[in-house]
Design a protein around this motif. Structure first.
Motif, mmCIF file in Angstrom:
data_model
loop_
_atom_site.group_PDB
_atom_site.id
_atom_site.type_symbol
_atom_site.label_atom_id
_atom_site.label_comp_id
_atom_site.label_asym_id
_atom_site.label_seq_id
_atom_site.Cartn_x
_atom_site.Cartn_y
_atom_site.Cartn_z
ATOM 1 N N UNK A 90 27.581 -29.376 17.805
ATOM 2 C CA UNK A 90 28.720 -30.288 17.885
ATOM 3 C C UNK A 90 28.264 -31.741 17.887
ATOM 4 N N UNK A 91 27.191 -32.025 18.625
ATOM 5 C CA UNK A 91 26.689 -33.408 18.689
ATOM 6 C C UNK A 91 26.177 -33.869 17.322
ATOM 7 N N UNK A 92 25.538 -32.987 16.586
ATOM 8 C CA UNK A 92 25.076 -33.360 15.245
ATOM 9 C C UNK A 92 26.269 -33.578 14.313
ATOM 10 N N UNK A 93 27.293 -32.743 14.438
ATOM 11 C CA UNK A 93 28.494 -32.930 13.624
ATOM 12 C C UNK A 93 29.197 -34.244 13.961
ATOM 13 N N UNK A 94 29.066 -34.682 15.205
ATOM 14 C CA UNK A 94 29.657 -35.944 15.636
ATOM 15 C C UNK A 94 28.736 -37.139 15.380
ATOM 16 N N UNK A 95 27.600 -36.877 14.703
ATOM 17 C CA UNK A 95 26.597 -37.893 14.376
ATOM 18 C C UNK A 95 25.956 -38.508 15.618
ATOM 19 N N UNK A 96 25.932 -37.760 16.688
ATOM 20 C CA UNK A 96 25.203 -38.159 17.905
ATOM 21 C C UNK A 96 23.868 -37.426 17.859
ATOM 22 N N UNK A 97 23.017 -37.899 16.961
ATOM 23 C CA UNK A 97 21.812 -37.162 16.572
ATOM 24 C C UNK A 97 20.810 -36.999 17.714
ATOM 25 N N UNK A 98 20.602 -38.038 18.486
ATOM 26 C CA UNK A 98 19.603 -37.956 19.561
ATOM 27 C C UNK A 98 20.035 -36.960 20.633
ATOM 28 N N UNK A 99 21.316 -36.937 20.948
ATOM 29 C CA UNK A 99 21.817 -35.953 21.919
ATOM 30 C C UNK A 99 21.635 -34.536 21.383
ATOM 31 N N UNK A 100 21.968 -34.350 20.115
ATOM 32 C CA UNK A 100 21.796 -33.026 19.507
ATOM 33 C C UNK A 100 20.352 -32.588 19.505
ATOM 34 N N UNK A 101 19.438 -33.521 19.184
ATOM 35 C CA UNK A 101 18.006 -33.193 19.176
ATOM 36 C C UNK A 101 17.512 -32.862 20.577
ATOM 37 N N UNK A 102 17.967 -33.616 21.564
ATOM 38 C CA UNK A 102 17.563 -33.362 22.951
ATOM 39 C C UNK A 102 18.040 -31.987 23.414
ATOM 40 N N UNK A 103 19.290 -31.662 23.130
ATOM 41 C CA UNK A 103 19.829 -30.365 23.542
ATOM 42 C C UNK A 103 19.083 -29.213 22.874
ATOM 43 N N UNK A 104 18.763 -29.364 21.595
ATOM 44 C CA UNK A 104 18.054 -28.281 20.910
ATOM 45 C C UNK A 104 16.619 -28.155 21.430
ATOM 46 N N UNK A 105 15.965 -29.271 21.731
ATOM 47 C CA UNK A 105 14.607 -29.204 22.288
ATOM 48 C C UNK A 105 14.612 -28.472 23.630
ATOM 49 N N UNK A 121 17.503 -27.562 11.844
ATOM 50 C CA UNK A 121 17.592 -28.782 12.662
ATOM 51 C C UNK A 121 16.624 -29.847 12.154
ATOM 52 N N UNK A 122 15.388 -29.450 11.884
ATOM 53 C CA UNK A 122 14.372 -30.410 11.464
ATOM 54 C C UNK A 122 14.731 -31.108 10.161
ATOM 55 N N UNK A 123 15.134 -30.319 9.160
ATOM 56 C CA UNK A 123 15.458 -30.900 7.855
ATOM 57 C C UNK A 123 16.725 -31.748 7.931
ATOM 58 N N UNK A 124 17.713 -31.275 8.669
ATOM 59 C CA UNK A 124 18.962 -32.035 8.762
ATOM 60 C C UNK A 124 18.749 -33.372 9.470
ATOM 61 N N UNK A 125 17.980 -33.378 10.539
ATOM 62 C CA UNK A 125 17.705 -34.632 11.245
ATOM 63 C C UNK A 125 16.882 -35.574 10.375
ATOM 64 N N UNK A 126 15.942 -35.028 9.630
ATOM 65 C CA UNK A 126 15.129 -35.860 8.738
ATOM 66 C C UNK A 126 16.002 -36.454 7.633
ATOM 67 N N UNK A 127 16.877 -35.643 7.054
ATOM 68 C CA UNK A 127 17.697 -36.078 5.918
ATOM 69 C C UNK A 127 18.823 -37.015 6.340
ATOM 70 N N UNK A 128 19.416 -36.769 7.502
ATOM 71 C CA UNK A 128 20.606 -37.517 7.895
ATOM 72 C C UNK A 128 20.350 -38.617 8.906
#
Length: 438
Positions: A90-105, A121-128
Motif C-alpha cells: 500500500x505504501x509503495x502504491x501511495x508513492x511513500x517509497x521509504x516507508x514501503x522499503x522499511x516495512x518490507x525490510x 520490490x528491488x526492481x520497482x524501487x530502483x525503477x520508480x
C-alpha cells in the motif's frame, strides 16, 4: 505457563496465549487491508455497498479461507506477516517509497520466505524511486538517477539488518542462523507435496517406476521403498528421472522469475505492474523452489486479490488459483471434527468469491471458460473420494499417501495453469506510451 517437556505435554495457558496473540496481531492485518482498499479505484460506482470494489476486496482479504485456517485453526502468525507485506504494498502504491522499503525490510527479517518477492520490490524501487523521471515515450531517463535515494534505501536495509542480525554476529552465531534458514537437507518436497512443478515431477517418476517394475525394465532390489511417499521430511533420490538438487531448483526459480522482472523494468505500469511482478515472483518461487510448503501459496493469492477486483481477466485467474490453492490446504486439517469446518468455510469463501466478482464484472465476458469450470468442479468428487471412500477401502493401510498424492497432483495442475495464464497475460499485455510515462 510453559514447562519444557517433549512428550505428552500440553498447557492451556500457552494455548490461550497463542490464540489471543494471533487475534491481537491481526489488528495490523486489518489496518493493512484498509490501506490497500484506499489504493484501489473501482471501475464503476455502485449504490449498494456490497457491490463496491473496496468492500469486495476487503472481504476477499479479511475472510480469506487459507489465512483463516492456517492462523486460527492450524495456528501460525501469518496474518501479522501478511499485514506487514500488504502495508508495504500500500505504501509503495501511495508513492511513500521509504516507508514501503522499511516495512518490507522488517518483514524479510521476520520470515525469510518473503525473499520470494524481493526481486519485485528491488526492481520497482530502483525503477520508480532511484530513477525519478521518464522520457516522453515512457523509456527511462538515465540522467534522473538519484544517488541520494539509493543511499537512503541502503541505510534502511543496513539499519534493519544490523538490529536483526547484529546480536548473532557479536555472539558468533550467524552461521547457525544461516544453516537453519536454508535447511537443504530436508529434501526437495515437504512430507505433503506442495502443489507445484516438483509434485508433478515426482508423480511422473513414481508412475514410470511402477511401469518399469511391471514390465521388468527396473531392478526391484535397487529401488528404495516409499522414498518420496513415506511421509518423512528427508532427502531422497528419484528412480527414473534425474534427481533434483538445490542448485537446480535455484536456477529454475531464477529463470522463471526473469520475464516478470524484465516486464516490470521495460513495460512499467506503476503499482499495477508491481503487483503483477510480485504475484509472478511468488508463484514462480512456489512452483520451482526447494522444500516449498503448501501454505506458501498464500503469498500469491493475497496480493492477487488486489488485481482481481480491477480487471476481469485477473479475476478469472484469481478464482482458479484461490480455489485450487485453498483446496490444497485441506490436508493441514486432518481430524474428523475439522472436516465439516474446513468444507463449510471453503464453500462460504468460494461462493462469495465467485458471486461477488461475477457481479462486479457482469457487463464483461464470463470469468471462466467451460474447461476451467469443469476442472474446478472435479475438486468435489476428489474430496469425496479422499475423505469418505478411500478410508473404507483396503488401500488405506497399503497406500496411505494416495489421498495426499492425488490432492497435490490435481491442485498442481490448477496452480501451474493459473501461473502460465497470468504470465501470458502480462507478457502479451499492451502498455500505452501514456502508461509508461506515468
Amino acid at each position: 505457563m510453559l514447562v519444557i517437556e517433549n512428550l505428552n505435554y500440553s498447557s492451556h495457558a500457552t494455548i490461550f496465549f497463542q490464540r489471543f496473540s494471533v487475534i491481537f496481531t491481526d489488528i495490523l492485518f486489518i489496518y493493512a487491508v484498509h490501506e490497500c482498499c484506499r489504493c484501489v479505484n473501482g471501475k464503476r460506482a455502485a449504490k449498494d455497498i456490497l457491490e463496491k470494489t473496496t468492500f469486495i476486496l476487503a472481504v476477499l482479504l479479511l475472510w480469506n479461507f487459507g489465512l483463516l485456517i492456517v492462523d486460527h485453526i492450524h495456528f501460525q502468525y501469518n496474518g501479522f506477516l501478511f499485514g506487514l507485506m500488504l502495508l508495504s504494498v500500500a505504501r509503495l502504491c501511495q508513492k511513500r517509497y521509504l516507508e514501503g522499503a522499511l516495512l518490507f525490510a522488517i518483514l524479510l527479517h521476520f520470515k525469510h520466505i518473503y525473499v520470494y518477492v524481493a526481486p519485485a520490490y528491488g526492481i520497482y524501487l530502483l525503477r520508480s524511486y532511484c530513477f525519478t523521471a521518464n522520457n516522453a515515450d515512457g523509456s527511462l531517463k538515465w540522467r534522473s538517477f538519484s544517488f541520494l535515494h539509493v543511499i537512503l534505501l541502503a541505510l534502511i536495509v543496513c539499519l534493519v539488518s544490523a538490529l536483526s542480525l547484529g546480536p548473532f554476529i557479536v555472539l558468533g552465531q550467524l552461521p547457525q542462523v544461516i544453516s537453519r534458514l536454508f535447511p537443504f537437507k530436508r529434501g526437495l518436497c515437504h512430507a505433503y507435496w506442495a502443489p507445484n512443478f516438483w509434485a508433478l515431477y515426482n508423480a511422473v517418476d513414481k508412475a514410470l517406476t511402477v511401469v518399469g517394475l511391471k514390465y521388468n525394465f527396473l531392478d526391484p532390489t535397487k529401488i528404495p521403498k516409499a522414498s518420496m511417499t513415506g511421509g518423512l521430511v528427508q532427502e531422497f533420490q528419484h528412480t527414473v528421472l534425474p534427481s533434483v538438487t538445490p542448485l537446480a531448483t535455484l536456477i529454475c526459480t531464477f529463470v522463471s522469475i526473469l520475464p516478470s522482472v524484465f516486464c516490470l523494468w521495460f513495460k512499467p505500469q506503476g503499482p499495477r505492474g508491481f503487483l503483477q511482478c510480485l504475484v509472478l515472483c511468488a508463484l514462480s518461487s512456489f512452483m520451482f523452489g526447494w522444500h516449498v510448503h503448501e501454505k506458501a501459496i498464500l503469498l500469491a493469492i493475497l496480493p492477487l486479490s488486489l488485481l482481481s477486483v480491477q480487471r476481469a481477466k485477473d479475476a478469472g485467474i484469481y478464482l482458479i488459483l484461490t480455489t485450487t490453492g485453498h483446496f490444497s490446504l485441506f490436508p493441514l486439517l486432518f481430524t474428523a471434527p475439522e472436516l465439516p469446518i474446513k468444507i463449510l468455510l471453503m464453500l462460504l469463501f468460494t461462493v462469495y468469491s465467485f458471486s461477488s466478482l461475477k457481479s462486479l464484472f457482469r457487463r464483461e465476458r464470463p470469468l471462466l471458460n467451460w474447461l476451467e469450470t469443469i476442472y474446478l468442479v472435479q475438486l468435489v468428487p476428489l474430496e469425496i473420494f479422499c475423505e469418505i471412500i478411500f478410508p473404507l477401502t483396503s488401500w488405506k493401510l497399503q497406500l496411505p499417501f494416495v489421498p495426499l498424492l492425488l490432492t497435490s497432483v490435481y491442485c498442481a495442475l490448477g496452480v501451474a495453469y493459473a501461473w502460465l495464464k497470468l504470465y501470458i497475460s502480462v507478457l502479451t499485455e499492451h502498455v500505452s506510451v501514456r502508461q509508461k510515462a506515468e
